[in-house]
Scaffold this motif. Sequence first.
Motif, PDB file in Angstrom:
ATOM      1  N   ASN A  27       0.712  -1.249   0.187  1.00 59.36           N
ATOM      2  CA  ASN A  27      -0.181  -0.106   0.044  1.00 59.36           C
ATOM      3  C   ASN A  27       0.661   1.187  -0.116  1.00 59.36           C
ATOM      4  O   ASN A  27       0.332   2.522  -0.448  1.00 59.36           O
ATOM      5  CB  ASN A  27      -1.178   0.089   1.180  1.00 59.36           C
ATOM      6  CG  ASN A  27      -2.318  -0.522   0.913  1.00 59.36           C
ATOM      7  OD1 ASN A  27      -3.145  -0.146   0.321  1.00 59.36           O
ATOM      8  ND2 ASN A  27      -2.529  -1.698   1.801  1.00 59.36           N
ATOM      9  N   ASN A  45      -6.685  -6.499  -5.499  1.00 57.39           N
ATOM     10  CA  ASN A  45      -7.772  -6.188  -5.409  1.00 57.39           C
ATOM     11  C   ASN A  45      -8.287  -7.076  -4.108  1.00 57.39           C
ATOM     12  O   ASN A  45      -9.320  -6.364  -3.558  1.00 57.39           O
ATOM     13  CB  ASN A  45      -8.659  -6.879  -6.547  1.00 57.39           C
ATOM     14  CG  ASN A  45      -8.534  -5.981  -8.001  1.00 57.39           C
ATOM     15  OD1 ASN A  45      -7.985  -4.783  -7.797  1.00 57.39           O
ATOM     16  ND2 ASN A  45      -8.763  -6.488  -9.046  1.00 57.39           N
ATOM     17  N   HIS A  46      -8.250  -8.064  -4.028  1.00 60.57           N
ATOM     18  CA  HIS A  46      -8.644  -8.748  -2.812  1.00 60.57           C
ATOM     19  C   HIS A  46      -8.244  -8.027  -1.619  1.00 60.57           C
ATOM     20  O   HIS A  46      -8.961  -7.864  -0.578  1.00 60.57           O
ATOM     21  CB  HIS A  46      -7.743 -10.052  -2.664  1.00 60.57           C
ATOM     22  CG  HIS A  46      -8.390 -10.868  -1.372  1.00 60.57           C
ATOM     23  ND1 HIS A  46      -9.513 -11.457  -1.720  1.00 60.57           N
ATOM     24  CD2 HIS A  46      -7.830 -10.985  -0.251  1.00 60.57           C
ATOM     25  CE1 HIS A  46      -9.809 -12.427  -0.361  1.00 60.57           C
ATOM     26  NE2 HIS A  46      -8.851 -12.044   0.349  1.00 60.57           N
ATOM     27  N   ASP A  48      -7.480  -4.826  -1.557  1.00 58.10           N
ATOM     28  CA  ASP A  48      -7.991  -3.283  -1.824  1.00 58.10           C
ATOM     29  C   ASP A  48      -6.743  -2.297  -1.923  1.00 58.10           C
ATOM     30  O   ASP A  48      -6.722  -1.471  -1.371  1.00 58.10           O
ATOM     31  CB  ASP A  48      -9.030  -2.843  -0.885  1.00 58.10           C
ATOM     32  CG  ASP A  48      -9.521  -1.378  -1.354  1.00 58.10           C
ATOM     33  OD1 ASP A  48      -9.749  -1.253  -2.360  1.00 58.10           O
ATOM     34  OD2 ASP A  48      -9.813  -0.661  -0.313  1.00 58.10           O
ATOM     35  N   LYS A  50      -4.301  -0.218  -4.144  1.00 54.02           N
ATOM     36  CA  LYS A  50      -4.438   0.549  -5.349  1.00 54.02           C
ATOM     37  C   LYS A  50      -3.119   1.002  -5.913  1.00 54.02           C
ATOM     38  O   LYS A  50      -3.118   1.700  -6.886  1.00 54.02           O
ATOM     39  CB  LYS A  50      -5.212   1.917  -5.094  1.00 54.02           C
ATOM     40  CG  LYS A  50      -6.660   1.761  -4.434  1.00 54.02           C
ATOM     41  CD  LYS A  50      -7.486   0.981  -5.204  1.00 54.02           C
ATOM     42  CE  LYS A  50      -8.874   0.742  -4.677  1.00 54.02           C
ATOM     43  NZ  LYS A  50      -9.864  -0.016  -5.363  1.00 54.02           N
TER      44      LYS A  50
END
Length: 283
Positions: A27, A45-46, A48, A50
Amino acid sequence: MSGILYLCATPIGNLEDITYRVVRILNEVDLIAAEDTRHSIKLLNHFDIKTPMTSYHEFNKVDKAKYLVGELLAGKNIAVVTDAGTPGISDPGEELVKQCIEAGIKVVPCPGAAACINALIMSGKPTRRFCFEAFLPSDKKERALVLEDLKDETRTIIIYEAPHRLLKTVSLLLETLGDRKVSICRELTKTHEEMIPTTLSGILKLYDEEDKTPKGEYVLVIEGKSYQEKKEEEISKWEEMSILEHMDYYLNQGIQKKEAMKMVAKDRGISKKEVYKECIQED
């Protein structure tokens, strides 16, 4: 000030095996270098995540590593991930790390899952000493050399193999190493995880008798050659010549008779008295 390269281990099957630290690092970094962005996007994606990604794989590893080193020198922090497991183990991460070290860039490992270690600890084979061979070389001559080296390996041997090459590789191992005990591990940490303790010939028999097609990613954990077996093989080689011929082998090298007798006795696993008796009879 240059950025930091983070080597982030990702799950080899079960997504719960990712660490809190890796999720945080993914992240926080400016860029993620992924072996296959299409595969890694599912993981991001799992959780979250970005952070933007860029591809870094076997076919662009040298040139792309130069680009990533440039970004790191410009101050960006970059995480590298493989499709599954720990970067740098049987994947192009090794090249990137090498270039970063040469450029004086800090490299930080963020540990996690590794198929080789998981297979080893569940195999029942000795874990104190082991060698990791990953995938055997595709080049026939190079593969033969590696197999020849493994013939006398006393440590536990760990080998990766893809399903479509499994039976061919096992046949080669059986031919070169003999019928060793092996634990065959498949689909580690996934729904159909499996570990079968057997032998090299037993693997071939298993798939032949049940008419099974190998599926999934495999790790073979093979027992090393015992020291007793190595000793017996060495003794049998010397026994191909007589004791007197054995003595001559050392005497012709300028070794004194008394010392040569000790060496012959040790080579053959017999007493010096037996060697002395044979030499006296000849005299």
